[in-house]
Design a protein around this motif. Structure first.
Motif, short mmCIF file in Angstrom:
data_model
loop_
_atom_site.label_atom_id
_atom_site.label_comp_id
_atom_site.label_asym_id
_atom_site.label_seq_id
_atom_site.Cartn_x
_atom_site.Cartn_y
_atom_site.Cartn_z
N VAL A 252 0.94 -1.23 -0.19
CA VAL A 252 -0.26 0.29 -0.02
C VAL A 252 1.00 1.34 -0.09
O VAL A 252 0.57 2.63 -0.73
CB VAL A 252 -0.55 0.40 0.87
CG1 VAL A 252 -1.48 1.23 1.06
CG2 VAL A 252 -2.03 -1.31 1.01
N SER A 253 2.02 0.92 0.77
CA SER A 253 2.82 2.33 1.21
C SER A 253 3.63 2.95 -0.55
O SER A 253 3.57 3.24 -0.66
CB SER A 253 3.83 1.93 1.99
OG SER A 253 3.44 2.45 2.80
N ASP A 254 3.93 2.27 -1.19
CA ASP A 254 4.70 1.78 -2.36
C ASP A 254 3.71 2.26 -3.59
O ASP A 254 3.60 3.35 -4.01
CB ASP A 254 4.99 0.45 -3.39
CG ASP A 254 6.39 -0.04 -2.43
OD1 ASP A 254 7.15 0.82 -1.55
OD2 ASP A 254 6.39 -1.35 -2.68
N ALA A 255 1.95 2.04 -3.69
CA ALA A 255 1.02 2.28 -4.12
C ALA A 255 0.27 3.63 -3.71
O ALA A 255 0.80 4.71 -5.19
CB ALA A 255 -0.19 1.79 -4.19
N VAL A 256 0.49 4.78 -2.32
CA VAL A 256 0.74 5.27 -2.48
C VAL A 256 1.45 6.62 -2.98
O VAL A 256 1.75 7.56 -2.83
CB VAL A 256 0.35 5.80 -1.13
CG1 VAL A 256 0.04 7.21 -0.27
CG2 VAL A 256 -0.94 5.46 -0.31
N ASP A 257 2.66 6.20 -3.47
CA ASP A 257 4.13 6.60 -2.83
C ASP A 257 3.71 7.32 -4.84
O ASP A 257 4.38 8.02 -4.74
CB ASP A 257 5.26 6.08 -2.90
CG ASP A 257 6.73 6.88 -2.78
OD1 ASP A 257 7.35 7.49 -2.52
OD2 ASP A 257 7.89 6.64 -3.83
N ALA A 258 3.53 5.83 -5.20
CA ALA A 258 3.54 5.65 -6.80
C ALA A 258 2.20 7.00 -6.74
O ALA A 258 2.86 7.73 -8.13
CB ALA A 258 2.83 4.87 -7.25
N ALA A 259 1.50 6.97 -6.34
CA ALA A 259 0.13 8.45 -7.21
C ALA A 259 0.78 9.29 -6.37
O ALA A 259 0.72 10.80 -7.40
CB ALA A 259 -1.33 7.96 -6.00
N LYS A 260 1.40 9.73 -5.76
CA LYS A 260 1.92 10.74 -5.17
C LYS A 260 3.00 11.44 -6.46
O LYS A 260 2.80 12.79 -6.72
CB LYS A 260 2.63 11.10 -4.13
CG LYS A 260 3.30 12.36 -3.27
CD LYS A 260 3.91 12.43 -1.84
CE LYS A 260 4.76 13.12 -1.58
NZ LYS A 260 5.04 13.25 -0.08
N LYS A 261 3.95 10.28 -6.73
CA LYS A 261 5.03 11.20 -7.71
C LYS A 261 4.02 11.93 -9.02
O LYS A 261 4.81 12.03 -9.60
CB LYS A 261 5.73 9.62 -7.65
CG LYS A 261 7.09 9.64 -6.83
CD LYS A 261 7.65 7.89 -7.19
CE LYS A 261 8.87 7.96 -5.57
NZ LYS A 261 9.85 6.81 -6.15
N ARG A 262 3.19 10.34 -9.14
CA ARG A 262 2.02 10.88 -10.64
C ARG A 262 1.65 12.19 -10.75
O ARG A 262 1.46 13.12 -11.47
CB ARG A 262 1.29 9.76 -10.56
CG ARG A 262 0.60 9.66 -12.11
CD ARG A 262 1.59 10.32 -13.35
NE ARG A 262 1.00 10.53 -14.12
CZ ARG A 262 1.62 11.40 -15.77
NH1 ARG A 262 2.82 11.47 -15.48
NH2 ARG A 262 1.08 11.35 -16.34
N SER A 263 0.98 12.31 -9.49
CA SER A 263 0.45 14.16 -9.12
C SER A 263 1.56 15.04 -9.28
O SER A 263 0.76 15.88 -9.67
CB SER A 263 -0.29 13.82 -7.59
OG SER A 263 -0.84 15.49 -7.18
N ILE A 264 2.67 15.01 -8.48
CA ILE A 264 3.34 15.55 -8.84
C ILE A 264 3.86 15.99 -9.81
O ILE A 264 4.33 17.15 -10.94
CB ILE A 264 5.17 16.24 -7.72
CG1 ILE A 264 4.50 15.91 -6.28
CG2 ILE A 264 5.73 16.44 -7.86
CD1 ILE A 264 5.58 14.50 -4.94
N GLU A 265 3.86 15.29 -11.03
CA GLU A 265 4.69 15.15 -12.44
C GLU A 265 3.32 15.91 -12.89
O GLU A 265 3.76 16.65 -14.22
CB GLU A 265 5.35 14.15 -12.80
CG GLU A 265 6.11 13.08 -12.65
CD GLU A 265 5.87 11.04 -12.71
OE1 GLU A 265 4.99 11.24 -13.74
OE2 GLU A 265 6.63 10.92 -12.48
N LEU A 266 1.96 15.05 -12.80
CA LEU A 266 0.96 15.76 -13.67
C LEU A 266 0.51 17.80 -13.34
O LEU A 266 0.45 18.32 -13.68
CB LEU A 266 -0.42 15.20 -13.11
CG LEU A 266 -0.20 14.14 -13.62
CD1 LEU A 266 -1.37 13.13 -12.96
CD2 LEU A 266 -0.46 13.66 -14.94
N GLY A 267 1.13 18.46 -12.00
CA GLY A 267 1.39 19.70 -11.51
C GLY A 267 2.08 20.36 -12.83
O GLY A 267 1.96 21.89 -12.11
N LYS A 268 3.10 19.85 -12.63
CA LYS A 268 4.46 20.11 -13.17
C LYS A 268 4.45 21.15 -14.52
O LYS A 268 3.18 20.65 -14.98
CB LYS A 268 5.53 19.76 -13.71
CG LYS A 268 6.35 19.19 -12.26
CD LYS A 268 7.57 18.95 -12.62
CE LYS A 268 8.30 17.51 -11.12
NZ LYS A 268 9.66 17.16 -11.62
#
Length: 268
Positions: A252-268
């Motif tokens: 679950v931690s890996d999944a949340v981390d992947a989603a967080k990283k993608r959110s950061i990427e989309l916000g750039k």
């Protein structure tokens, strides 16, 4: 409350919020205006008794609050037309991955902007709504926004906008994780010999009931887990699979981390 709202975009999320505001008595139909280019969606909104328009160009005046509920990719095209209302209105965005800096760039650095991350259960009044406000938002506007959004579920606030990526990863995307768990539990039930419909019912009701109990109980989820788990029993056998070497926690931690990283990427 006598305050007026312009809702920009009345798709599924926008319509669900609008319907909730009116049904709960937090917003009078006469004080709501919907801007929506789609004729069918305008008609649906008009049935609630609100004023509808195809374009902001049809409006002579603004409102106390302007809520953007459109696709993130179109905001730079449509938001500039609302800059003329920035002196009096507070803007609320429910756009994923679009920071307040983007709105300040479009609407002006003195614009009052609130960013909200909802999730899909908001459509049935069971959502999680997380708010961040820029320095220009008044306490009165915050209170009004929170009262409106509370009709869609629970509301909380954050003071650091950078946390929105984590919010997105946990509650914004979170319903999909739960839906997939229901899918997996259903499939496991079928594999164990249950008829498909029975397995589906057991999985859905179990997740629903457990989540409801966790929300209403004074005990922490870990304590509730312990209460269900008899030593050397069936639950303990299953949990030994989930919890061995923190298997589920790490997944679950890996999944949340992947989603967080993608959110950061989309916000750039």
């Amino acid at each position: 409350m006598g305050k007026s709202v312009i809702l920009v975009g009345c798709g599924n999320m926008g319509y669900a919020m609008l319907k909730g505001w009116i049904a709960a008595g937090k917003l009078a139909s006469k004080d709501a205006t919907v801007i929506e280019p789609n004729e069918g969606l305008r008609a649906r909104a008009a049935a609630l008794g609100v004023t509808v328009a195809e374009s902001v160009d049809e409006l002579a005046a603004g409102a106390d609050m302007i809520v953007f509920a459109v696709k993130p990719q179109v905001i730079r095209d449509i938001a500039p037309a609302y800059a003329r209302f920035a002196d009096k209105a507070t803007f609320v965005s429910v756009l994923a991955g679009t920071g307040t800096a983007t709105f300040e760039e479009i609407l002006g650095r003195h614009a009052a902007i609130m960013r909200c991350m909802p999730n899909t259960p908001a459509a049935i009044g069971k959502g999680m709504m997380v708010l961040f406000s820029n320095r220009n938002v008044t306490g009165e506007a915050k209170a009004f926004a929170e009262e409106l959004l509370a009709t869609s579920g629970a509301v909380t606030t954050i003071d650091n906008e950078e946390l929105m990526d984590a919010v997105t990863a946990v509650s914004g995307s979170g319903p999909a994780y739960v839906f997939h768990f229901i899918e997996c539990l259903t499939a496991a039930g079928e594999k164990a010999g249950l008829p498909a419909e029975t397995a589906k019912l057991l999985a859905m009701q179990t997740v629903f009931g457990a989540a409801s109990l966790a929300k209403e109980s004074d005990d922490e989820p870990g304590k509730l887990r312990e209460q269900v788990t008899s030593p050397n029993g069936t639950t303990a056998a299953a949990l030994s699979v989930f919890m061995d070497e923190n298997r589920l926690l790490d997944l679950v931690s890996d999944a949340v981390d992947a989603a967080k990283k993608r959110s950061i990427e989309l916000g750039k």
